[in-house]
Scaffold this motif. Structure first.
Motif, short mmCIF file in Angstrom:
data_model
loop_
_atom_site.label_atom_id
_atom_site.label_comp_id
_atom_site.label_asym_id
_atom_site.label_seq_id
_atom_site.Cartn_x
_atom_site.Cartn_y
_atom_site.Cartn_z
N LYS A 2 -54.33 -49.65 34.39
CA LYS A 2 -54.29 -50.53 33.22
C LYS A 2 -55.68 -50.72 32.65
O LYS A 2 -56.68 -50.72 33.35
N THR A 5 -58.27 -56.60 30.22
CA THR A 5 -57.68 -57.58 29.32
C THR A 5 -58.54 -57.76 28.08
O THR A 5 -59.75 -57.86 28.16
N GLU A 26 -54.21 -55.30 31.29
CA GLU A 26 -53.93 -56.40 32.21
C GLU A 26 -53.58 -57.61 31.36
O GLU A 26 -54.23 -57.86 30.34
#
Length: 110
Positions: A2, A5, A26
């Motif tokens: 992933k 963020t 994320e």
């Protein structure tokens, strides 16, 4: 793997959670909390079974009203499952209630 963020204006909402998912990022904690709240809103809870005392009280009440065996079994959800009711009542030490409910005339009619 992933991506890290990325915080946006829509973070903390269901759409923010979806945006993180779409971009394979994320998810931030506010978005996770918003999604958890959404899931709780739409998830059905499992029905709870009545307690032993509730089942026995209901049977005894209907017997005192001279209700028929078939009616009582249907009302408490054991129509066609007399064996299950017998097992539960035996486990609870109240087989006498079962014998009062399921009399000889019930088996003769079946």
């Amino acid at each position: 793997m992933k991506n890290p963020t990325v915080y946006r204006d829509i973070c903390g909402t269901e759409n923010g959670y979806r945006a993180h998912t779409k971009r394979v990022e994320e998810r931030c904690q506010p978005c996770k909390e918003a999604w958890t709240a959404r899931c709780r809103k739409y998830t059905k809870t499992a029905p709870t079974l009545p307690t032993a005392a509730e089942v026995i009280a209901e049977i005894e009440w209907m017997l005192s009203l001279n209700q028929g065996t078939g009616y009582i079994l249907k009302a408490i959800g054991y129509a066609g499952r007399e064996g299950s009711l017998r097992t539960r009542l035996q486990k609870w030490g109240r087989l006498d209630v079962y014998h009062r409910l399921i009399g000889e005339e019930y088996w003769a009619a079946a």
